[in-house]
Design a protein around this motif. Structure first.
Motif, PDB file in Angstrom:
ATOM      1  N   PRO A   1     -12.637  13.682  -5.359  1.00 43.66           N
ATOM      2  CA  PRO A   1     -13.376  14.162  -4.086  1.00 43.66           C
ATOM      3  C   PRO A   1     -14.601  14.316  -4.259  1.00 43.66           C
ATOM      4  CG  PRO A   1     -12.142  15.881  -5.289  1.00 43.66           C
ATOM      5  CD  PRO A   1     -11.931  14.516  -6.038  1.00 43.66           C
ATOM      6  N   ASP A   2     -15.909  14.137  -5.239  1.00 43.37           N
ATOM      7  CA  ASP A   2     -16.540  14.239  -4.985  1.00 43.37           C
ATOM      8  C   ASP A   2     -17.607  13.250  -5.114  1.00 43.37           C
ATOM      9  OD1 ASP A   2     -17.009  16.952  -5.750  1.00 43.37           O
ATOM     10  OD2 ASP A   2     -16.419  16.823  -8.095  1.00 43.37           O
ATOM     11  N   GLU A   3     -16.890  11.730  -4.763  1.00 41.36           N
ATOM     12  CA  GLU A   3     -17.396  11.045  -4.755  1.00 41.36           C
ATOM     13  C   GLU A   3     -17.075   9.928  -3.121  1.00 41.36           C
ATOM     14  OE1 GLU A   3     -16.872   8.324  -7.888  1.00 41.36           O
ATOM     15  OE2 GLU A   3     -18.196  10.461  -9.401  1.00 41.36           O
ATOM     16  N   VAL A   4     -15.747  11.040  -3.455  1.00 39.37           N
ATOM     17  CA  VAL A   4     -14.297   9.927  -1.950  1.00 39.37           C
ATOM     18  C   VAL A   4     -14.438  10.716  -0.768  1.00 39.37           C
ATOM     19  CG1 VAL A   4     -13.141   8.058  -1.061  1.00 39.37           C
ATOM     20  CG2 VAL A   4     -14.432   7.704  -3.772  1.00 39.37           C
ATOM     21  N   GLU A   5     -14.816  10.637   0.103  1.00 46.43           N
ATOM     22  CA  GLU A   5     -14.599  11.671   1.408  1.00 46.43           C
ATOM     23  C   GLU A   5     -12.925  10.855   1.478  1.00 46.43           C
ATOM     24  OE1 GLU A   5     -16.132  12.932   6.195  1.00 46.43           O
ATOM     25  OE2 GLU A   5     -18.006  11.953   3.767  1.00 46.43           O
TER      26      GLU A   5
ATOM     27  N   VAL B   1      -9.803   7.468   2.220  1.00 41.57           N
ATOM     28  CA  VAL B   1      -9.550   6.147   1.868  1.00 41.57           C
ATOM     29  C   VAL B   1      -8.830   5.878   3.214  1.00 41.57           C
ATOM     30  CG1 VAL B   1      -8.151   5.108   0.826  1.00 41.57           C
ATOM     31  CG2 VAL B   1      -9.529   6.785  -0.708  1.00 41.57           C
ATOM     32  N   PHE B   2      -8.756   4.631   3.284  1.00 44.38           N
ATOM     33  CA  PHE B   2      -8.758   3.523   4.486  1.00 44.38           C
ATOM     34  C   PHE B   2      -8.618   2.496   3.660  1.00 44.38           C
ATOM     35  CE2 PHE B   2     -13.356   3.230   5.221  1.00 44.38           C
ATOM     36  CZ  PHE B   2     -13.691   2.505   5.372  1.00 44.38           C
ATOM     37  N   THR B   3      -7.685   1.598   5.197  1.00 43.24           N
ATOM     38  CA  THR B   3      -7.947  -0.080   4.634  1.00 43.24           C
ATOM     39  C   THR B   3      -8.410  -0.674   6.347  1.00 43.24           C
ATOM     40  OG1 THR B   3      -5.413  -0.411   5.043  1.00 43.24           O
ATOM     41  CG2 THR B   3      -5.702   0.382   2.978  1.00 43.24           C
ATOM     42  N   VAL B   4      -8.340  -2.417   5.980  1.00 45.52           N
ATOM     43  CA  VAL B   4      -8.853  -2.694   6.288  1.00 45.52           C
ATOM     44  C   VAL B   4      -8.474  -4.197   6.439  1.00 45.52           C
ATOM     45  CG1 VAL B   4     -10.888  -3.458   7.879  1.00 45.52           C
ATOM     46  CG2 VAL B   4     -11.292  -1.492   7.368  1.00 45.52           C
ATOM     47  N   PRO B   5      -7.533  -4.866   7.386  1.00 48.72           N
ATOM     48  CA  PRO B   5      -7.124  -5.775   7.027  1.00 48.72           C
ATOM     49  C   PRO B   5      -7.553  -6.691   6.615  1.00 48.72           C
ATOM     50  CG  PRO B   5      -5.511  -5.041   8.581  1.00 48.72           C
ATOM     51  CD  PRO B   5      -7.284  -4.053   8.070  1.00 48.72           C
TER      52      PRO B   5
ATOM     53  N   VAL C   1     -18.102   0.268   7.975  1.00 49.51           N
ATOM     54  CA  VAL C   1     -18.858  -0.043   6.620  1.00 49.51           C
ATOM     55  C   VAL C   1     -19.762  -0.432   5.828  1.00 49.51           C
ATOM     56  CG1 VAL C   1     -17.380  -1.605   4.726  1.00 49.51           C
ATOM     57  CG2 VAL C   1     -15.936  -0.541   6.286  1.00 49.51           C
ATOM     58  N   TRP C   2     -20.491  -0.084   5.670  1.00 51.22           N
ATOM     59  CA  TRP C   2     -22.215  -0.101   5.768  1.00 51.22           C
ATOM     60  C   TRP C   2     -22.408  -0.515   4.356  1.00 51.22           C
ATOM     61  CZ3 TRP C   2     -26.047   3.297   4.681  1.00 51.22           C
ATOM     62  CH2 TRP C   2     -25.479   4.688   4.786  1.00 51.22           C
ATOM     63  N   GLY C   3     -24.176  -0.140   4.239  1.00 53.47           N
ATOM     64  CA  GLY C   3     -24.738   0.127   2.728  1.00 53.47           C
ATOM     65  C   GLY C   3     -24.090  -1.323   1.609  1.00 53.47           C
ATOM     66  N   LEU C   4     -24.196  -1.022   0.589  1.00 49.15           N
ATOM     67  CA  LEU C   4     -23.867  -1.882  -0.280  1.00 49.15           C
ATOM     68  C   LEU C   4     -22.180  -1.605  -0.166  1.00 49.15           C
ATOM     69  CD1 LEU C   4     -24.542  -2.595  -3.211  1.00 49.15           C
ATOM     70  CD2 LEU C   4     -23.530  -0.912  -4.417  1.00 49.15           C
TER      71      LEU C   4
ATOM     72  N   LEU D   1       1.054  -1.093   0.201  1.00 42.83           N
ATOM     73  CA  LEU D   1       0.295  -0.541  -0.065  1.00 42.83           C
ATOM     74  C   LEU D   1       0.447   1.073  -0.104  1.00 42.83           C
ATOM     75  CD1 LEU D   1      -2.816  -1.043   2.445  1.00 42.83           C
ATOM     76  CD2 LEU D   1      -2.832  -1.356  -0.144  1.00 42.83           C
ATOM     77  N   GLU D   2       1.927   1.139   0.811  1.00 45.04           N
ATOM     78  CA  GLU D   2       2.977   2.578   0.402  1.00 45.04           C
ATOM     79  C   GLU D   2       3.046   2.978  -1.215  1.00 45.04           C
ATOM     80  OE1 GLU D   2       4.023  -0.638   2.005  1.00 45.04           O
ATOM     81  OE2 GLU D   2       2.638  -0.318   3.517  1.00 45.04           O
ATOM     82  N   ASP D   3       3.462   1.876  -1.500  1.00 46.36           N
ATOM     83  CA  ASP D   3       3.559   1.999  -3.246  1.00 46.36           C
ATOM     84  C   ASP D   3       2.663   2.903  -3.730  1.00 46.36           C
ATOM     85  OD1 ASP D   3       6.060   1.059  -2.285  1.00 46.36           O
ATOM     86  OD2 ASP D   3       5.427  -0.624  -3.565  1.00 46.36           O
ATOM     87  N   LEU D   4       1.356   2.826  -3.493  1.00 42.62           N
ATOM     88  CA  LEU D   4       0.350   3.247  -4.302  1.00 42.62           C
ATOM     89  C   LEU D   4       0.390   4.631  -4.319  1.00 42.62           C
ATOM     90  CD1 LEU D   4      -2.484   0.213  -3.351  1.00 42.62           C
ATOM     91  CD2 LEU D   4      -1.469   1.277  -5.543  1.00 42.62           C
ATOM     92  N   THR D   5      -0.080   5.578  -5.218  1.00 45.20           N
ATOM     93  CA  THR D   5      -0.823   6.863  -5.862  1.00 45.20           C
ATOM     94  C   THR D   5      -1.849   7.016  -5.274  1.00 45.20           C
ATOM     95  OG1 THR D   5       1.412   7.783  -5.474  1.00 45.20           O
ATOM     96  CG2 THR D   5      -0.200   8.547  -5.702  1.00 45.20           C
ATOM     97  N   LEU D   6      -2.775   7.582  -4.461  1.00 46.54           N
ATOM     98  CA  LEU D   6      -4.521   6.905  -4.831  1.00 46.54           C
ATOM     99  C   LEU D   6      -5.078   8.523  -5.074  1.00 46.54           C
ATOM    100  CD1 LEU D   6      -5.498   4.664  -2.265  1.00 46.54           C
ATOM    101  CD2 LEU D   6      -5.383   4.374  -4.722  1.00 46.54           C
ATOM    102  N   THR D   7      -5.536   8.886  -6.140  1.00 47.89           N
ATOM    103  CA  THR D   7      -6.457   9.911  -6.512  1.00 47.89           C
ATOM    104  C   THR D   7      -8.074   9.971  -6.743  1.00 47.89           C
ATOM    105  OG1 THR D   7      -5.480  10.099  -8.434  1.00 47.89           O
ATOM    106  CG2 THR D   7      -4.564  11.396  -7.274  1.00 47.89           C
ATOM    107  N   PRO D   8      -9.179   9.816  -5.458  1.00 46.32           N
ATOM    108  CA  PRO D   8      -9.795   9.952  -5.437  1.00 46.32           C
ATOM    109  C   PRO D   8     -10.541  10.965  -6.064  1.00 46.32           C
ATOM    110  CG  PRO D   8      -9.888   9.396  -3.577  1.00 46.32           C
ATOM    111  CD  PRO D   8      -8.450   9.309  -4.045  1.00 46.32           C
TER     112      PRO D   8
END
Length: 92
Positions: A27-31, A33-37, A72-75, A18-25
């Protein structure tokens, strides 16, 4: 419960460290980003269900997964639950 006529195509992938990723979500759709093992999701005390009422009475039940301040809820939880059933059939 969910709008009909929409198609959702979840994608499960190993993206490497995950440290190697550059995520650019978007902002109108994603408040946030977090990970869950995976191990965390499989622990029973992190799993639950939310019951929804419609017209003042029981309507339907959906899964919910707890992770610190995140829920984590909903769809997303429905897709997560289906994925866990496929990835860990003997554990979930």
């Amino acid at each position: 419960p969910f709008q009909q006529g929409h198609m959702v195509a979840p994608v499960v992938a190993n993206l490497g460290p995950l440290e190697d990723l550059t995520l650019t979500p978007n902002p109108d759709e994603v408040e946030e980003v977090f990970t869950v093992p995976l191990a965390h999701l499989l622990r029973e005390h992190n799993q639950g269900y939310t019951h929804f009422r419609t017209a003042g009475r029981y309507g339907y039940t959906l899964p919910v997964f707890l992770h610190g301040p995140h829920r984590v809820w909903g769809l997303t939880a429905v897709v997560t639950e289906l994925t866990l059933e496929l990835l860990a059939p003997g554990c979930y």
